[in-house]
Scaffold this motif. Structure first.
Motif, PDB file in Angstrom:
ATOM      1  N   TRP A   1     -42.695  -5.652  -5.326  1.00  0.00           N
ATOM      2  CA  TRP A   1     -43.559  -6.753  -4.899  1.00  0.00           C
ATOM      3  C   TRP A   1     -44.236  -7.408  -6.104  1.00  0.00           C
ATOM      4  O   TRP A   1     -44.676  -6.724  -7.030  1.00  0.00           O
ATOM      5  N   TYR A   2     -44.335  -8.710  -6.019  1.00  0.00           N
ATOM      6  CA  TYR A   2     -45.142  -9.511  -6.915  1.00  0.00           C
ATOM      7  C   TYR A   2     -46.105 -10.299  -6.038  1.00  0.00           C
ATOM      8  O   TYR A   2     -45.941 -10.392  -4.821  1.00  0.00           O
ATOM      9  N   ARG A   3     -47.109 -10.879  -6.651  1.00  0.00           N
ATOM     10  CA  ARG A   3     -48.029 -11.722  -5.895  1.00  0.00           C
ATOM     11  C   ARG A   3     -48.479 -12.903  -6.734  1.00  0.00           C
ATOM     12  O   ARG A   3     -48.465 -12.859  -7.963  1.00  0.00           O
ATOM     13  N   GLN A   4     -48.895 -13.948  -6.019  1.00  0.00           N
ATOM     14  CA  GLN A   4     -49.378 -15.147  -6.692  1.00  0.00           C
ATOM     15  C   GLN A   4     -50.594 -15.659  -5.953  1.00  0.00           C
ATOM     16  O   GLN A   4     -50.488 -16.078  -4.786  1.00  0.00           O
ATOM     17  N   ALA A   5     -51.727 -15.603  -6.628  1.00  0.00           N
ATOM     18  CA  ALA A   5     -52.971 -16.127  -6.072  1.00  0.00           C
ATOM     19  C   ALA A   5     -53.035 -17.628  -6.336  1.00  0.00           C
ATOM     20  O   ALA A   5     -52.390 -18.132  -7.258  1.00  0.00           O
TER      21      ALA A   5
ATOM     22  N   GLN B   1     -50.662 -17.495 -12.027  1.00  0.00           N
ATOM     23  CA  GLN B   1     -49.240 -17.206 -12.188  1.00  0.00           C
ATOM     24  C   GLN B   1     -48.863 -16.002 -11.337  1.00  0.00           C
ATOM     25  O   GLN B   1     -49.709 -15.160 -10.992  1.00  0.00           O
ATOM     26  N   ARG B   2     -47.589 -15.925 -11.025  1.00  0.00           N
ATOM     27  CA  ARG B   2     -47.092 -14.776 -10.283  1.00  0.00           C
ATOM     28  C   ARG B   2     -47.223 -13.528 -11.148  1.00  0.00           C
ATOM     29  O   ARG B   2     -46.925 -13.555 -12.351  1.00  0.00           O
TER      30      ARG B   2
ATOM     31  N   ASP C   1     -57.417  -9.522  -4.043  1.00  0.00           N
ATOM     32  CA  ASP C   1     -56.040  -9.211  -3.661  1.00  0.00           C
ATOM     33  C   ASP C   1     -55.416 -10.344  -2.846  1.00  0.00           C
ATOM     34  O   ASP C   1     -54.222 -10.294  -2.538  1.00  0.00           O
ATOM     35  N   THR C   2     -56.218 -11.322  -2.490  1.00  0.00           N
ATOM     36  CA  THR C   2     -55.706 -12.463  -1.739  1.00  0.00           C
ATOM     37  C   THR C   2     -54.630 -13.182  -2.543  1.00  0.00           C
ATOM     38  O   THR C   2     -54.850 -13.579  -3.681  1.00  0.00           O
ATOM     39  N   ALA C   3     -53.466 -13.324  -1.930  1.00  0.00           N
ATOM     40  CA  ALA C   3     -52.325 -13.939  -2.619  1.00  0.00           C
ATOM     41  C   ALA C   3     -51.153 -14.039  -1.660  1.00  0.00           C
ATOM     42  O   ALA C   3     -51.160 -13.433  -0.578  1.00  0.00           O
ATOM     43  N   VAL C   4     -50.159 -14.772  -2.081  1.00  0.00           N
ATOM     44  CA  VAL C   4     -48.857 -14.709  -1.425  1.00  0.00           C
ATOM     45  C   VAL C   4     -48.087 -13.575  -2.087  1.00  0.00           C
ATOM     46  O   VAL C   4     -47.944 -13.549  -3.312  1.00  0.00           O
TER      47      VAL C   4
ATOM     48  N   THR D   1     -45.181 -13.628   1.788  1.00  0.00           N
ATOM     49  CA  THR D   1     -46.039 -13.500   2.958  1.00  0.00           C
ATOM     50  C   THR D   1     -47.492 -13.527   2.476  1.00  0.00           C
ATOM     51  O   THR D   1     -47.836 -12.889   1.479  1.00  0.00           O
ATOM     52  N   LEU D   2     -48.318 -14.272   3.185  1.00  0.00           N
ATOM     53  CA  LEU D   2     -49.700 -14.478   2.748  1.00  0.00           C
ATOM     54  C   LEU D   2     -50.590 -13.330   3.194  1.00  0.00           C
ATOM     55  O   LEU D   2     -50.609 -12.962   4.372  1.00  0.00           O
ATOM     56  N   VAL D   3     -51.334 -12.798   2.241  1.00  0.00           N
ATOM     57  CA  VAL D   3     -52.351 -11.791   2.506  1.00  0.00           C
ATOM     58  C   VAL D   3     -53.699 -12.378   2.119  1.00  0.00           C
ATOM     59  O   VAL D   3     -53.887 -12.794   0.974  1.00  0.00           O
ATOM     60  N   THR D   4     -54.604 -12.429   3.076  1.00  0.00           N
ATOM     61  CA  THR D   4     -55.938 -12.977   2.838  1.00  0.00           C
ATOM     62  C   THR D   4     -56.972 -11.897   3.100  1.00  0.00           C
ATOM     63  O   THR D   4     -57.006 -11.322   4.199  1.00  0.00           O
TER      64      THR D   4
END
Length: 113
Positions: free
Chosen positions: A35-39, A43-44, A88-91, A107-110
């Motif tokens: 997993w990666y994330r991008q707020a 940047q991712r 931690d909010t990010a896609v 997937t969006l985590v808010t």
């Protein structure tokens, strides 16, 4: 390889959430998944990965709070996120490597009260 992520949503600070990602297609070529994330406005960034043999790596920011797991026969990777923080909010993007890098749509985590 196609990656389909699911499980994002809204959670309060301190809460937990589990996201999953299923791979399909040329799955025989897959070694690592993760997993990666991008707020927003950022940047991712790398979050976690797990090899086919189960070796795990985590970003320092999530160590001790996030757990990555994998079920090879289902070609699925999971990310259990505990003690979530607003930062931690990010896609969250599912990723795998099998000769080349493949990405899911995210997937969006808010995390918000």
């Amino acid at each position: 390889v196609q990656l389909q992520a699911s499980g994002g949503g809204l959670v309060q600070p301190g809460g937990s959430l589990n996201v999953s990602c299923a791979a399909s297609g040329s799955i025989f070529s897959i070694n690592s998944m993760g997993w990666y994330r991008q707020a927003p406005g950022e940047q991712r960034e790398f979050v976690a990965r797990i090899s086919r043999s189960g070796i795990r790596n985590y970003a320092d920011s999530v160590k001790g709070r996030f757990t990555i797991s994998r079920v090879n026969v289902k070609n699925t990777v999971y990310l259990q996120m505990n003690s979530l923080k607003p930062e931690d909010t990010a896609v969250y993007y599912c990723w795998c490597r099998g000769g080349m890098d493949y990405w899911g749509k995210g997937t969006l985590v808010t995390v918000s009260s």
